[in-house]
Write a protein that holds these residues in place. Structure first.
Motif, PDB file in Angstrom:
ATOM      1  N   UNK A 140     -48.951  10.010  40.477  1.00  0.00           N
ATOM      2  CA  UNK A 140     -48.130  10.368  39.318  1.00  0.00           C
ATOM      3  C   UNK A 140     -46.981   9.382  39.203  1.00  0.00           C
ATOM      4  N   UNK A 141     -46.263   9.461  38.073  1.00  0.00           N
ATOM      5  CA  UNK A 141     -45.143   8.565  37.797  1.00  0.00           C
ATOM      6  C   UNK A 141     -45.542   7.093  37.814  1.00  0.00           C
ATOM      7  N   UNK A 142     -46.774   6.839  37.387  1.00  0.00           N
ATOM      8  CA  UNK A 142     -47.187   5.462  37.117  1.00  0.00           C
ATOM      9  C   UNK A 142     -47.284   5.326  35.616  1.00  0.00           C
ATOM     10  N   UNK A 143     -47.442   4.080  35.115  1.00  0.00           N
ATOM     11  CA  UNK A 143     -47.566   3.934  33.665  1.00  0.00           C
ATOM     12  C   UNK A 143     -48.820   4.622  33.109  1.00  0.00           C
ATOM     13  N   UNK A 144     -49.906   4.621  33.867  1.00  0.00           N
ATOM     14  CA  UNK A 144     -51.142   5.235  33.392  1.00  0.00           C
ATOM     15  C   UNK A 144     -51.090   6.745  33.632  1.00  0.00           C
TER      16      UNK A 144
ATOM     17  N   UNK B 283     -47.878  15.022  29.989  1.00  0.00           N
ATOM     18  CA  UNK B 283     -47.556  14.149  31.138  1.00  0.00           C
ATOM     19  C   UNK B 283     -46.569  14.924  31.990  1.00  0.00           C
TER      20      UNK B 283
ATOM     21  N   UNK C  77     -53.149   2.723  42.833  1.00  0.00           N
ATOM     22  CA  UNK C  77     -51.731   3.073  42.786  1.00  0.00           C
ATOM     23  C   UNK C  77     -50.935   2.114  41.902  1.00  0.00           C
TER      24      UNK C  77
ATOM     25  N   UNK D 258     -43.716  13.172  33.475  1.00  0.00           N
ATOM     26  CA  UNK D 258     -42.668  12.596  32.622  1.00  0.00           C
ATOM     27  C   UNK D 258     -42.045  13.643  31.713  1.00  0.00           C
TER      28      UNK D 258
ATOM     29  N   UNK E 187     -51.331   1.330  38.837  1.00  0.00           N
ATOM     30  CA  UNK E 187     -51.078   1.914  37.512  1.00  0.00           C
ATOM     31  C   UNK E 187     -50.854   3.417  37.568  1.00  0.00           C
TER      32      UNK E 187
END
Lengths: 481, 248
Positions: free
Chosen positions: B59-63, B193, B51, B196, B53
């Motif tokens: 979802x909504x992580x940098x990775x 993504x 979690x 995003x 990344x």
């Protein structure tokens, strides 16, 4: 039937003389007005007796060896019928014993009962406090989980930093240069033989003095203790007093019985303590904390700068012990009533407030760095939402390079370094790059551990970290133009 | 003394009532503490290892998101296991298997993969169009063809030359391209993504379904274009370094 019983009793009494020995104890006179303030000492003793019984039962199952101690506690918790309750009772009664002991000492201190001629009684009590805390610490080590392992680890590491005697202390605590199976055997022997034996001796001495000198009468303001006149006056109070049996002893018994009931009920409700995670020095994702008795000391340790840590962990208990020892000699005469001893009352309040605050800090102080923050703590979603591709990669680099273990985002993460939620309002692009590459303060230099692309990406991410309304940091040179 | 006993019995009533009403707290073997290597619960493993990344809910992580049914439909279990175990060299994704210096056992890697599938593979949102192969096919695309695909499909948000625009950031930055592999680029081109707002290969920038989804050739061409930008950037920085070396 009754007659036969009396005859048998008489046969034994004629030879043993127990009633003859007990009669003066039960019949000895005590001052009037002692009431319910005087029951905490006997409650402490009652809880100690529970500890003896439950301790013997636990020792029948517990295996004091490095590889089996943990398993034997699991067996008690989950397999042995009522084994869990036995462990719970031993733990709860231990806590109760410390609580009662502290209340008893506080009461004796506030009522000035340590003054002439009972200085030695107080000193025996101080010894009992030390031994009881020793029992609490060694008992916690016998749990042999991560808390226990690291508890000894921290303790011996601190001892090792003492000047001159350090290395010897480590060998004394660990039975070698490192923690191992022999360390556990050593703590087992201390907890089961050495400390309880000493405790019993001290209890005998303490009780002998209580009986020999009598319990102190309740303090009266304006009636100071003067060794020259005290004895005659006490004799007069006793002549006017009551016998130990039936009323004072009844109060002791009722209170002890209530204490036992509460302890048994609490043990059943709370259950046994641990064992927590299995002891393993390779598991560093652990949050070890001592039991509550030592949390104030742990809090102090957490607050101390590194060079002062050994002072905090050994010096402070030593100072407390010294003060307790000096109390009856410094204040053996004079007023006994707390109404006329404001310094005594204030120091009690100060002590408990300090211990409470430090205990709370010890309970909540974070272990830093947070070893799995990088992989476990999400980057706050609001920070991710508007990031561009390079900044997204930078945020991932920020996590993967374990920056998060020391730096919090939105207050979540390590607390060794500053929270970076608003870092872009404080540092410019160039300053961020410099800080990452060269480190500074407590922060190591990361220049050799990051590629130029990683630094670019991470700094791009850090530059987004500012609240919408606030301007980014500007360099001093630009600002002056 | 009998008074005493009666008093104590009366006092016992309250704690006893407490115990009976709350029940005894006999420890439950299910709650026994586990060694980190024994944990097989997906929620715990994900929260400890992923979690950071990939975001708390995938979802909504940098990775890139894992809570993405299109991605989960494309990637096989073997693909997922390999990436978790060995990481993705060339990207921030590091190796998590014990054999590769991480902390997870093979059973734990399998548990994470099956947990991702059972939690996030929504059968209803399977794409209508045929799926492109997940893995990059080397030499399949050309940068020149990719430039045309880019200007038709990507430039509207990422700028004519990938320099970024108001709606989305730059994808031509040398640092960005240095931290992402062709395989990871391909995955993003296909899945977008969704967390995003970047559309997948079947949707246009405004979120509407395309008349024809990007086909396999177009996807490979775009990735080839981005790879060529990366190469140009690397050559330029190499020349700068050489020039700096020569001037010393």
């Amino acid at each position: 039937m009754n007659r036969i019983a009396r005859q048998i009793g008489g046969w034994f009494e004629a030879r043993l003389g127990i009633a003859q020995a007990l009669r003066p104890i039960l019949g000895h006179r005590t001052p009037r007005g002692a009431k319910w303030w005087y029951v905490f000492g006997s409650a402490t003793l009652t809880l100690f007796l529970i500890q003896v019984v439950t301790g013997i039962l636990l020792a029948m199952v517990y295996v004091p060896s490095g590889d089996q101690a943990y398993e034997s506690l699991q067996y008690l918790n989950y397999t042995q019928e009522l084994g869990w309750f036995l462990r719970a009772l031993h733990n709860t009664a231990a806590s109760g014993m410390v609580v009662m002991l502290v209340i008893h000492m506080t009461q004796v201190f506030l009522m000035g009962a340590f003054k002439y001629p009972r200085e030695l009684t107080w000193l025996f009590g101080v010894g009992l406090l030390a031994i009881t805390m020793g029992m609490a610490f060694t008992g916690q080590v016998l749990r042999w989980d991560q808390d226990a392992y690291w508890g000894v680890g921290v303790g011996s590491a601190m001892a090792g930093r003492l000047p001159i005697i350090g290395p010897y202390m480590v060998r004394l605590i660990c039975s070698g240069p490192t923690i191992g199976g022999e360390t556990l055997s050593r703590f087992f022997a201390l907890h089961v033989f050495v400390l309880p034996g000493t405790l019993i001796l001290l209890v005998v001495g303490h009780l002998y003095l209580v009986l020999r000198l009598g319990i102190s009468s309740p303090p009266v303001a304006g009636k100071p203790v003067d060794p020259k006149t005290y004895d005659a006056e006490y004799e007069r109070e006793l002549a006017n007093g009551v016998t130990f049996y039936p009323n004072p002893i009844r109060r002791d018994m009722i209170f002890s019985a209530l204490t036992v009931i509460v302890i048994v009920a609490l043990a059943a409700m709370i259950g046994p303590m641990g064992p927590g995670e299995p002891p393993d020095p390779t598991i560093i994702k652990s949050d070890p904390r001592p039991d509550w008795e030592f949390l104030p000391l742990f809090g102090l340790l957490a607050l101390s700068p590194a060079p002062l840590e050994p002072v905090a962990i050994f010096g402070v208990p030593a100072i407390i012990g010294l003060v307790l020892i000096l109390i009856p000699f410094v204040g053996s005469k004079g007023e006994r009533s707390p109404r006329r001893r404001p310094v005594a009352v204030l120091s009690v309040i100060l002590f408990f407030t300090t211990a409470g605050v430090l205990g709370w800090l010890g309970h909540t102080s974070p272990w830093s760095p947070v070893m799995d923050a990088w992989s476990g703590l999400p980057v706050p979603e609001r920070m991710v939402k508007n990031l561009r591709p390079l900044e997204l990669q930078g945020a991932a680099v920020f996590q993967v390079k374990t920056c998060r273990n020391c730096h919090a985002l939105d207050g979540i993460g390590g607390e060794r370094g500053p929270d970076l939620t608003k870092v872009a309002t404080k540092l410019t692009h160039d300053e961020l790059i410099r800080q990452v590459i060269q480190g500074g303060g407590l922060m190591p230099a990361f220049g050799s551990r990051l590629s130029p692309a990683e630094i670019d990406a991470m700094v791009a991410f850090l530059e987004t970290l500012r609240p919408p309304g606030e301007p980014p940091a500007r360099s001093a040179v630009t600002a002056r133009r | 003394m009998s008074q005493c006993v009666r008093f104590i019995t009366r006092c016992m009533a309250l704690p006893l009532a407490c115990v009976i009403s709350s029940g005894c707290d006999r420890p439950d073997p299910a709650n026994r503490p586990l060694r980190p290597s024994e944990v097989l619960d997906f929620g715990v493993l994900y929260a400890q290892n992923c979690s950071g990344c990939h975001g708390a809910d995938g979802k909504l992580g940098p990775a890139p998101p894992l809570n993405d049914s299109l991605f989960l439909a494309m990637a096989s279990d073997a693909d997922l296991q390999r990436v978790i175990a060995e990481g993705r060299p060339g990207t921030p994704m590091s190796a998590f298997a014990r054999s590769a210096g991480g902390g997870l056992t093979p059973q734990q890697v399998t548990a994470i993969v099956s947990g991702m599938r059972s939690k996030w593979s929504a059968a209803t949102t399977r794409p209508a169009a045929p799926l492109s192969p997940y893995l990059t096919q080397v030499g399949h695309g050309t940068a020149t063809a990719g430039a045309a695909v880019f200007s038709r499909n990507c430039a509207i948000c990422h700028g004519a030359n990938g320099e970024g625009a108001s709606k989305a950031g730059a994808v031509n930055s040398p640092a960005f391209l240095a931290l992402i592999t062709d395989q990871a680029l391909r995955r993003i081109v296909i899945t977008g993504r969704p967390d995003l707002g970047m559309p997948d290969y079947q949707h246009a920038a405004d979120g509407a379904a395309r008349p024809t989804p990007l086909n396999e050739q177009e996807i490979s061409d775009v990735v080839a274009l981005l790879a060529s930008w990366r190469q140009t950037a690397a050559q330029q920085s190499g020349q700068v370094a050489q020039a700096a070396g020569a001037s010393r």
